[in-house]
Design a protein around this motif. Sequence first.
Motif, PDB file in Angstrom:
ATOM      1  N   UNK A 304       0.862  -1.187   0.000  1.00 40.83           N
ATOM      2  CA  UNK A 304       0.000   0.000   0.000  1.00 40.83           C
ATOM      3  C   UNK A 304       0.892   1.229   0.000  1.00 40.83           C
ATOM      4  N   UNK A 305       0.420   2.294  -0.646  1.00 42.04           N
ATOM      5  CA  UNK A 305       1.163   3.556  -0.708  1.00 42.04           C
ATOM      6  C   UNK A 305       0.250   4.676  -0.220  1.00 42.04           C
ATOM      7  N   UNK A 306       0.678   5.388   0.829  1.00 42.23           N
ATOM      8  CA  UNK A 306      -0.086   6.509   1.377  1.00 42.23           C
ATOM      9  C   UNK A 306       0.587   7.811   0.965  1.00 42.23           C
ATOM     10  N   UNK A 307      -0.121   8.649   0.233  1.00 41.75           N
ATOM     11  CA  UNK A 307       0.432   9.926  -0.233  1.00 41.75           C
ATOM     12  C   UNK A 307      -0.115  11.048   0.650  1.00 41.75           C
ATOM     13  N   UNK A 308       0.785  11.676   1.395  1.00 40.50           N
ATOM     14  CA  UNK A 308       0.377  12.704   2.356  1.00 40.50           C
ATOM     15  C   UNK A 308       0.808  14.100   1.938  1.00 40.50           C
ATOM     16  N   UNK A 309       1.357  14.236   0.738  1.00 38.66           N
ATOM     17  CA  UNK A 309       1.825  15.540   0.277  1.00 38.66           C
ATOM     18  C   UNK A 309       3.260  15.777   0.682  1.00 38.66           C
ATOM     19  N   UNK A 310       3.461  16.099   1.957  1.00 35.80           N
ATOM     20  CA  UNK A 310       4.817  16.325   2.451  1.00 35.80           C
ATOM     21  C   UNK A 310       5.608  15.028   2.458  1.00 35.80           C
TER      22      UNK A 310
END
Length: 364
Positions: A304-310
């Motif tokens: 899984x890949x979580x994209x949080x911006x920073x």
Amino acid sequence: MAELELSGVSKTYGAFNALKDVSLEIADGEFAVFVGPSGCGKSTLLRLIAGLDPVSEGQIAIGGKDVTSRQAGQRPIAMVFQNYALYPHMSVYDNIAFPLQMERRPKDEIRAEVAKAAQIVQLSTRLQDKPSKLSGGQRQRVAIARAIVRKPGIFLMDEPLSNLDAALRMEMRSELTQLHRRLGSTMVYVTHDQLEAMTMADRIVVLNGGKVEQVGPPMELYHNPANLFVAGFIGSPPMNFLAGTVRSAEGATVSVEAARIGVVTLPFSGEHLSAGDSVTLGIRPEALELGAGRQVQFSVVPEAVERLGLHTIVHAGEEGRPFTALFNGDPKLRAGEAINVSVDGASVKVFDADGILRSRRAEV
């Protein structure tokens, strides 16, 4: 003087040992945070310090005076609870003034002390309101102001921010830190949130199963966790662990073999390790970088890949254990597609078969 000293403090409930031989010193003016999972004994320890529960064994001293047998009202402490404990029928003024009114202080003195405390917590314009008209953060400020007017030697705070939403908790963390700096008082703060502990404490006390696992400044615990429990508890996301075997331990280097990584030589003294020893390698998610630019290199397949911006967080699996990597920005990664990662050998932690850290970082 408001230093706190615990000597061999234990608490039992029948056959259950809630706290086991806790010895601890907290300096005058220090902000100490007790942290640990639910049931570790942190709130029980705070209640013993407050005098709300009797100790089973040991001694508690405040300002050099033994207070072990004193009731809560006889100790130089003020406590801020999780649930605020405000009187709903009273105004903010009367809630803050209540401890002084119970001591029958002169009205002019009470007015002056309430005004001073209200200014510190930024509630001067809300003194005539009832608690029902306040937000959760404002109610907590009332509880803090009520503690301030008592001018205690030690402030005791039991998870005071847990009822607030995430944004308000962040704001209140900053306010409590500033409050401590202005007052210069000793504060003992209980939380299960290691982020609160890391951002607020002068020193953190990590508890587990009724015992103190480690005491130290936040970055000391982050860089040099005493054992596997502290390493897994301090840090977000938590540290990754990989099973390994020592191949050689000579002089200032140790060679360890682990699945996927292969054999790597790590820069620390192997005086406490021998060839054939089972060890656990610890790698912080944020210490990893994409590509093969560092000493220790291996590949992982993101589940899984979580994209949080920073940041971008990758979740994978290694040897049946969860494995997490944290990268800056928004690299183009996809679940199911293998990536190469690497980490400096000096950033890899090595724990022996008993879970004790053997690769200590010198500079913190």
